[in-house]
Design a protein around this motif. Sequence first.
Motif, short mmCIF file in Angstrom:
data_model
loop_
_atom_site.label_atom_id
_atom_site.label_comp_id
_atom_site.label_asym_id
_atom_site.label_seq_id
_atom_site.Cartn_x
_atom_site.Cartn_y
_atom_site.Cartn_z
N TRP A 357 49.54 73.97 -1.76
CA TRP A 357 49.02 74.43 -0.47
C TRP A 357 47.92 73.51 0.08
O TRP A 357 47.76 73.41 1.28
N ASP A 358 47.20 72.89 -0.81
CA ASP A 358 46.16 71.97 -0.33
C ASP A 358 46.78 70.86 0.50
O ASP A 358 46.26 70.46 1.54
N GLU A 359 47.92 70.39 0.01
CA GLU A 359 48.61 69.30 0.72
C GLU A 359 49.08 69.78 2.10
O GLU A 359 48.91 69.08 3.10
N ILE A 360 49.66 70.98 2.12
CA ILE A 360 50.14 71.53 3.41
C ILE A 360 48.95 71.73 4.37
O ILE A 360 49.02 71.38 5.54
N ASP A 361 47.87 72.28 3.84
CA ASP A 361 46.69 72.52 4.69
C ASP A 361 46.18 71.21 5.29
O ASP A 361 45.80 71.14 6.45
N LYS A 362 46.19 70.17 4.45
CA LYS A 362 45.66 68.88 4.89
C LYS A 362 46.55 68.32 6.01
O LYS A 362 46.07 67.88 7.04
N LYS A 363 47.85 68.43 5.79
CA LYS A 363 48.80 67.94 6.78
C LYS A 363 48.63 68.71 8.11
O LYS A 363 48.69 68.14 9.19
N THR A 364 48.39 70.01 7.98
CA THR A 364 48.27 70.85 9.16
C THR A 364 47.00 70.51 9.94
O THR A 364 46.97 70.56 11.17
N SER B 126 55.54 65.35 15.00
CA SER B 126 54.66 66.18 14.16
C SER B 126 55.48 67.09 13.24
O SER B 126 55.15 67.28 12.07
N MET B 127 56.55 67.64 13.80
CA MET B 127 57.40 68.54 12.99
C MET B 127 58.08 67.77 11.87
O MET B 127 58.27 68.30 10.77
N ASN B 128 58.43 66.52 12.17
CA ASN B 128 59.14 65.72 11.18
C ASN B 128 58.31 65.43 9.93
O ASN B 128 58.86 65.06 8.90
N LYS B 129 57.00 65.61 10.04
CA LYS B 129 56.16 65.45 8.85
C LYS B 129 56.44 66.58 7.85
O LYS B 129 56.07 66.49 6.68
N TYR B 130 57.07 67.66 8.33
CA TYR B 130 57.36 68.80 7.47
C TYR B 130 58.85 68.90 7.13
O TYR B 130 59.21 69.31 6.04
N THR B 131 59.68 68.56 8.11
CA THR B 131 61.12 68.65 7.89
C THR B 131 61.89 67.78 8.88
O THR B 131 61.41 67.52 9.99
#
Lengths: 630, 204
Positions: A357-364, B126-131
Amino acid sequence: MAKPKELLEDKPGKEILLLANEAIARGVLEAGVRLVALYPGTPSSEIGNNLTFMAPHIPNFYFEFSTNEKVALEVAGAAAVAGVRSMMVCKGPGLNVAADPFFSLAYVGVRGGMVIVVADDPSMWSSQNENDSRYYALMGNMPMIEPADPIEAKSMLLEAYKFSEKLELPVLFRTTTRVNHTRAPVKFGKISSRPDKVEFEKEPFRFVPIPSVARKRHPWLLGQIQKARELSEKSPMNFVEGKGDLGIITSGVSYNYVVEALSIMEIKAEVLKLGITHPVPEKMITDFLRRHKQVLIVEELEPFLETHARRLAQLNNITVDILGKEQNIFSRTYEYSPRIVMDALKKVTTRNTPINWDEIDKKTQELPELPPRPPLLCAGCPHRATYFAIRTATRGKAIYPSDIGCYTLSIAPPLETADILFDMGSSITTACGLAEVTDQDIVATIGDSTFFASGLPGIANAVYNQHRICVVVLDNRTTAMTGHQPHPGTGVTGMQKEVPPLDIAEACKGLGVKYVKTVEPFESIAGLVAEVREMVKWAKENHSPAVLVSIEPCALLTAAERRRTGEFPPKYYVDLEICNACKRCLNRLSCPAMYMDPETEQAVIDETLCNLCGTCVSVCPQGAIKQEDA
Amino acid sequence: MSSNNSNTINIAITGVGGQGVLTLAEILAKAALHCSLNVRVGEIHGMAQRGGHVVCTVRIGENAKGPIVDPGSAHLLVGFEPIETLREIQLIRQGGCVLMSSHVQYPVAVSMGQADYLDHDEIIKSMNKYTDKIIEFDALELAAKAGSTRALNMVMLGAIIGTGLTPITEKVAIDVVREAFPKKFEKINTTATKLGLEQAKSCS
């Protein structure tokens, strides 16, 4: 959405997808509840929304939208004292309004079963605080039951009535938003019948708590809580499941997150799930603490169960690590999630969480900044016109005490007409206080339902104490924010009966307000501005309260009515020949149905969103906004 | 890895209050129940509905207990509007699918010149960074074609079924839609569902 007709079906065993609120409405039918009284409040609203349409079809059943929560609790409390099953429903802050009768009811007790449903709102999705109502049970010595999902919301409601009758005490049935507004498959049970009328048997030296009575009732109440504790020890609503070194104590919606988190992280633990959270089963908890070296307490908001666990460990000399909010493993704010439980499990075990989750939070956090989209007044909302006029008339310089309802959304730019708010009815009374200590003009706004709920005592106060305040009643003919329930000004009761409505202007006159006027906000914006100016001047000169009632039905009701009849007024459009792209309409009204064409920079009306109020027409200095010919 | 066990499908639905997000979630869940599947729906009402950002969850499968879909655990993110979809992109799990209507509804802050709406390319980037799995089409146009822009949510329902990511069959979905609305709107809603279905099928 809701399906009052389906909830009435006499089909035991049928499985249907229900919100916990709908399951509670069904539970009323299955438990043979004779009377329900409530004032609507999200997240509890759908209980009343369904019951009001079910009520006329249920034999020997009475339902009312009471004027406020205090009234509702007294109405329902009296019915239970008379000997029938009753229910009162409110949101968390609503129980604060009903606190006075709440404490007395525990002292005098009830003869018929009684349940008080309170819906708390962790994360404050639609409330002004996230107070933890569980302390009411502790403070008032009232038994408390907490369901974890829609299935338990119905099954435990039936148990709550039995519990209440065994103890002759009302039961606090505490839910939270994520219980109320979760939908799950719920099985129907048998519908019970209700008695018609009962004979009220007098017992004044129980039901009138004058000091000499109250002194006897307090020890009685403590004795009943002791009995309740014994029942709590044996109740299947409190149970243990799973095996493992780690112990977890939880209740309510958090239980679901615990189950999911343990399964995902493949952790073995013994879980004590409490359905009865007051009085807690002390022996059961004590034995549980003895069996473990580490016990994690998972509960949203305050450390309620955690404090009980610490108290019991100390009383019984148990050496155990009780892990919860005191060590900052869990937060005292906002609602929980499986992730929050998994993060806590990571801290107290050696297991890792399945997702980084840390990685996801950082990306967000690295995402580009998004334009905000907060809730706002709907397209065609009559409040927009009234607030525009108030702001224009007072040049944004008056103080604008606000109140509880959709109209609190006027806090946002460009209307910015909400400066102070405490609770239901506080617009009028905070205006009174401000009038005595400032020289600024004061224009308070309050909705029609809120006016009847808590505005009337404020008006009486302003008249009697001669406060120079202006009150604009935003009368949209409904209780809009909570889902369009009727109130005493609408002419419909909870039983769906048509009755003469109460008139707000007449009520103010009756209370002695000398300046009372009524306007229709869509009639003329210029006229509305003039009315507000005149009112402000009058209040100042006469050092007395002035009231302006602004009447226009909620845009959502108007839109629904137009869809029903198929009759729509002509559409509005921007004449691009005349529009000089000054953007006054966009900047002054913030109507969600208007936007700027990025190419031409001219305003556009989105006809799929426009609710045809025409307020924008009078705001355009060029006369560029027009209505098509009929 | 998924935050929820493999037998549970997590769907997050996001949009603007008034677009029919809640109704879609309920109908989708009803369809799941029709297929004898366990289901949970998470909704937010009241203040959260008034034209603001809305997110709703539908969880289908044995292990669904609570209503919450955590970041990184949605198999499917359904967006009624581009920036509202991006606002919830953190919910998508690795390899998850985004289903998005491309029709823009400007927030008031943008109309008032206080904030900028993002370029379409930037949203996708931006979305592509996730999927990489993004199915995008103008659902409002299809709803209008079906007979009413208010059928936007049923276009999205059809598209969800069309992705093949849920265990719900086309027939059950259409049957549930038929039952859910008054007779006079039946044609519009079933047509909208079918249009969404074909659209998603052709994209995926």
